[in-house]
Write a protein that holds these residues in place. Structure first.
Motif, short mmCIF file in Angstrom:
data_model
loop_
_atom_site.label_atom_id
_atom_site.label_comp_id
_atom_site.label_asym_id
_atom_site.label_seq_id
_atom_site.Cartn_x
_atom_site.Cartn_y
_atom_site.Cartn_z
N GLU A 193 0.82 -1.21 0.00
CA GLU A 193 0.00 0.00 0.00
C GLU A 193 0.86 1.25 0.00
O GLU A 193 0.50 2.26 -0.63
N ARG A 196 1.82 1.71 -3.55
CA ARG A 196 0.67 2.18 -4.35
C ARG A 196 0.47 3.69 -4.20
O ARG A 196 0.15 4.39 -5.18
N ARG A 197 0.64 4.18 -2.99
CA ARG A 197 0.44 5.62 -2.76
C ARG A 197 1.48 6.46 -3.48
O ARG A 197 1.29 7.67 -3.68
#
Length: 297
Positions: A193, A196-197
């Protein structure tokens, strides 16, 4: 002469510092008095017997592929190099007082023997995996395990080619990655995550073999956009395992060019005497490097 050798496959404890016959430069080869030898993961993978198909081994065997030193024998047919030249390159059984090289280049001015010994295999590997993963200028490359020797080279070569790099490493190496031009983040829980950011990932490299192949495929959306040099199980997930070297002379020539332009620098994290080769392998297998580990002769 003294060299590091092993008579059976196994852990670091099988390594011995032994007396051995001096090698000599055959046709197309040179011999050097070794001043330093690079420590690479492939060294301990060979010692463990993991890579017998790609690297057949006849026991007892020497250890090491990379070295720097001073030329003291020039084989038949070799031109452009002379006894007394300072060179770095790739050969066999380089954890030794003398070694025969099959590919070499003159050391750039200002480069120490310890630094030079850290470049040959990692630059060849970095150039190869960037090519194989197919990443281009303007795209983003994710590098898992980015702070070691190959990762350090990948980050700098990619930056020079206009590629954005996201690098994962331990918390202690975040500033190191940023200093090489990468967008840095930590591995561990939640790392997917966090990546992804940071934006879209066009391609990914697994340099540490830390069991992240599935996640890299998920992030890129295509196993063909992932290459590993460290996870022998990668092909089971459709991911290419890159273990066969390309042109080492071409890689050395590019390394000399990059070094001359100050576009590449890989620090030496730690040095070891020949007698402590086992300790060097233990540290290499533990990972978390910042740059290179080198045997000093």
């Amino acid at each position: 002469m003294k060299r590091v050798s092993f008579a059976e496959f196994g852990g670091p404890d099988v390594l011995r510092l032994v007396d051995a016959e001096e090698p000599h430069a055959g046709p197309g080869r040179i011999r050097i008095t070794v001043r330093a030898a690079g420590v690479n993961p492939v060294d301990w993978r060979i010692r463990e017997g993991q890579l017998l198909k790609a690297h057949p081994v006849e026991l007892p065997a020497g250890v090491g592929l990379d070295a720097s030193g001073v030329v003291d024998e020039v084989g038949e047919g070799v031109t452009g190099v002379a006894v007394g030249d300072r060179v770095f390159g790739e050969g066999v059984s380089t954890y030794a007082e003398f070694a025969v090289l099959s590919a070499w280049a003159r050391m750039p001015q200002g480069l120490s023997f310890e630094e030079a010994a850290g470049y040959p295999s990692v630059v060849e590997t970095a150039l190869r995996v960037i090519r194989e993963v197919g990443v281009r200028s303007g795209q983003t490359l994710l590098v898992s395990g980015a702070s070691g020797g190959v990762g350090s080279a990948v980050l700098q070569i990619a930056r020079a080619r206009g590629i954005t790099v996201i690098g994962t490493a331990g918390a202690a190496n975040q500033d190191y990655l940023r200093g090489l031009g990468a967008v840095a983040t930590t591995y561990g829980e939640g790392w997917v995550e966090r990546v992804r950011r940071l934006g879209r990932v066009d391609a990914a490299l697994d340099l540490a073999g830390s069991g992240v192949i599935r996640e890299l495929v998920e992030l890129t959306g295509d196993p063909r956009k992932v290459v590993s040099i460290a996870d022998l199980g990668a092909p089971e997930l459709g991911v290419r395992f890159s273990g066969v070297a390309g042109s080492v002379p071409d890689a050395l020539a590019e390394a000399v060019d990059l070094l001359g332009r100050r576009a590449l620098h890989i620090p030496v994290e730690k040095t070891y005497p020949l007698a402590e080769a086992a300790a060097a392998h233990i540290d290499s297998q533990a990972g978390h490097a910042r740059g290179r580990r080198v045997i000093v002769v």
